[in-house]
Motif scaffolding. Structure first.
Motif, short mmCIF file in Angstrom:
data_model
loop_
_atom_site.label_atom_id
_atom_site.label_comp_id
_atom_site.label_asym_id
_atom_site.label_seq_id
_atom_site.Cartn_x
_atom_site.Cartn_y
_atom_site.Cartn_z
N GLU A 160 81.11 51.06 67.06
CA GLU A 160 80.42 52.35 67.58
C GLU A 160 79.34 51.32 68.52
O GLU A 160 79.13 51.15 68.83
N CYS A 209 83.48 55.45 69.65
CA CYS A 209 83.35 54.73 68.72
C CYS A 209 85.31 54.38 68.72
O CYS A 209 85.77 54.60 68.70
N TRP A 218 81.69 61.73 63.43
CA TRP A 218 80.88 61.55 63.53
C TRP A 218 79.99 61.85 62.34
O TRP A 218 79.73 63.06 61.98
N CYS A 250 80.49 56.39 62.61
CA CYS A 250 81.38 56.96 62.94
C CYS A 250 82.78 56.63 62.06
O CYS A 250 82.57 55.99 61.35
N GLY A 295 82.60 52.67 60.93
CA GLY A 295 82.06 52.26 61.34
C GLY A 295 80.37 51.32 60.68
O GLY A 295 79.79 51.93 60.04
#
Length: 121
Positions: free
Chosen positions: A6, A22, A36, A95, A112
């Protein structure tokens, strides 16, 4: 190895805007539903928005009309446009990529490490 990275977080005043990105690698991005999520201090992680492989989107009620999720399958990247930001939008934004394996029928997902959005007066 699948990676989701991200970027785009930062400090912004109420009413301001940010665009989160992302970037993904190591998997067939176009097959995944991308999402998200966010987690504010002392709170649980919550869903913000998702976009399916076909482009169908969903949003949390708290961000409808203010945030927009999009994806670029050519760039293996998903975006979140944040407009009309409020102090309560302050959180780490994560993400997520997930899909149901067509073979095992087991959900496969990746995360992420997050990017911090701070909305301050």
């Amino acid at each position: 190895q699948v990676q989701l990275v991200e970027s785009g977080g930062g400090l912004v005043q109420p009413g301001g805007s940010l665009r989160l990105s992302c970037a993904t690698s190591g998997t067939l991005f176009r097959l995944y539903t991308m999402g998200w999520y966010r987690q504010a201090p002392g709170s649980q992680r919550e869903l913000v928005a998702t976009i399916a492989s076909g482009g169908l989107t969903t949003y949390a009620d708290s961000v409808k009309g203010r945030f927009t999720i999009s994806r670029d399958n050519a760039k293996d990247t998903v975006y979140l446009q944040l407009n009309s930001l409020k102090p309560e939008d302050t959180a780490v934004y994560y993400c997520n990529a997930d899909r149901l394996s067509p073979i095992t029928k087991i959900k496969v997902e990746y995360w992420g490490k997050g990017t911090l959005v701070t909305v301050f007066s």
